[in-house]
Write an enzyme that holds these catalytic residues in place. Structure first.
Site, PDB file in Angstrom:
ATOM      1  N   SER A 125       0.915  -1.270  -0.058  1.00 27.60           N
ATOM      2  CA  SER A 125      -0.141  -0.162  -0.042  1.00 27.60           C
ATOM      3  C   SER A 125       0.590   1.181   0.066  1.00 27.60           C
ATOM      4  CB  SER A 125      -0.751  -0.050   1.193  1.00 27.60           C
ATOM      5  OG  SER A 125      -1.335   1.227   1.602  1.00 27.60           O
ATOM      6  N   TYR A 169      -2.026   0.470  10.684  1.00 31.15           N
ATOM      7  CA  TYR A 169      -2.182  -0.301   9.302  1.00 31.15           C
ATOM      8  C   TYR A 169      -0.750   0.061   8.733  1.00 31.15           C
ATOM      9  CZ  TYR A 169      -3.716  -1.015   4.506  1.00 31.15           C
ATOM     10  OH  TYR A 169      -3.972  -1.448   3.196  1.00 31.15           O
TER      11      TYR A 169
END
Ligand code: NAP
Length: 254
Positions: A141, A154
Site C-alpha cells: 500500500s 495499518y
C-alpha cells in the site's frame, strides 16, 4: 471444486495462486490472470464467493485463512505447480491514534498482512522455484511508504509486510523468481467497510468527492507485471488515483 491429487502430474498450464480472492483487488486479479491464460487457484475464508469465482473463471477455489497454519497447509496440498503467488489477503481495522490503539485490531492487521504473507510465501517457495520462472506479487500500500494520522496500526503492518517482501528480493537473488510489490492508493473495494466494521456511511464517505481506483485498475497492472519476460523484474509499482497525491493528501484534504 476438484483438488488435484498430490501424485497427479503437474498441470501444463501455468498456475497462479491468489490470496484474498473473494472480493476487491484479489477477485479482480484472479479474473485478470485467468484471462491471461493462467489456471488460477483462488483462496479466502468466504468459500461461497471463492467457489462462485472459480466456476466463473474456470479455476480452482479453496478455503484459505492465512492466519491459520493448518488452513494454509490444506490449501497448498497437492499444488504441484505454482508459477505466480499473489499475496493480496489483508486490510485494515480501525483508524485511531496510537494513544487509543485497539490491540485486537493491531493483532488482526499484523497476522493477516504480515505473517500471512510470510506463511504463504514460505509454503509456496519450493514450487515457485521449481517452476523455473516464478513470480511473487505482494499487494502492500502507499501506507507502506509513509505514516498518516491515526493510521499507525495499518501503516506499521504494511511497512512490515513490505519489508518481508523487499528482503525476499535480496534473499532470492540468483533464483528464478521475480518479485513485484504493488503499492495502491485509494481503491474502492470492501476495504473501508472492513476498516470501519460495516459502517457503510463512513466507508462511502472515504471515496465520495473523488474518483478512486477500481480493483480492475490494480489487477490490470498485476497482470502486466506477470506478462513481462523472465529477466524483467518490476520491483515496485505505486498506483494512485489522479485525485490522490500521497497517503496524506487528496483533492478533499487539500
Ligand atoms: P477487500 O475487498 O476487503 O478484500 C480483502 C480480501 O482479503 C478479501 O478477499 C478477504 O476475504 C481477504 N482476507 C482477509 N483476511 C483474510 C484471511 N485471514 N485469510 C485469507 N483471506 C483473507 O479489500 P481490497 O482493497 O481488495 O484489499 C486487498 C489488499 O489490498 C489488502 O492487502 C489491502 O491492504 C490492500 N490495499 C487496499 C487498498 C484500498 O484502498 N482498497 C489500498 C492499498 C492496499 P475473506 O474475508 O473472504 O477471507
Amino acid at each position: 471444486m476438484t483438488a488435484p491429487e498430490s501424485h497427479a502430474p503437474a498441470p501444463s498450464r501455468r498456475v497462479a495462486v491468489v490470496t484474498g480472492a473473494s472480493s476487491g483487488i484479489g477477485a479482480a486479479t484472479a479474473r485478470a490472470l485467468a484471462a491471461a491464460g493462467y489456471l488460477v487457484v483462488a483462496g479466502a475464508r468466504r468459500l461461497d464467493r471463492i467457489t462462485a469465482l472459480a466456476a466463473e473463471i474456470g479455476g480452482i477455489g479453496r478455503a484459505l485463512d492465512v492466519t491459520d497454519p493448518e488452513s494454509i497447509a490444506a490449501f497448498v496440498a497437492g499444488l504441484d505447480r505454482v508459477d505466480i503467488l499473489v499475496n493480496n489477503a489483508g486490510g485494515a481495522k480501525g483508524l485511531g491514534p496510537v494513544a487509543q490503539a485497539v490491540e485486537d485490531d493491531w493483532r488482526w492487521m499484523w497476522e493477516t498482512n504480515v505473517i500471512g504473507t510470510m506463511r504463504m510465501t514460505k509454503a509456496l517457495l519450493p514450487a515457485l522455484t521449481a517452476s523455473g520462472d516464478g513470480l511473487i506479487v505482494t499487494v502492500t500500500s502507499v501506507a507502506a511508504l509513509e505514516p498518516y494520522d491515526n493510521g499507525a496500526g495499518y501503516t506499521a503492518a504494511k511497512h512490515a509486510q513490505a519489508l518481508v517482501h523487499r528482503t525476499l528480493r535480496l534473499e532470492l537473488l540468483g533464483k528464478p523468481i521475480r518479485l513485484t510489490e504493488v503499492l495502491p492508493g485509494m481503491v474502492e473495494t470492501e476495504f473501508s467497510m472492513i476498516r470501519f466494521d460495516g459502517d457503510t456511511e463512513r466507508a462511502d464517505a472515504v471515496y465520495a468527492g473523488l474518483t478512486p481506483l477500481t480493483a480492475d485498475d490494480v489487477a490490470e497492472v498485476i497482470a502486466f507485471a506477470a506478462s513481462r519476460p523472465p529477466h524483467v523484474n518490476l520491483d515496485q509499482i505505486v498506483i494512485k488515483p489522479r485525485d490522490q497525491a500521497n497517503a496524506r493528501r487528496n483533492i478533499k484534504t487539500g
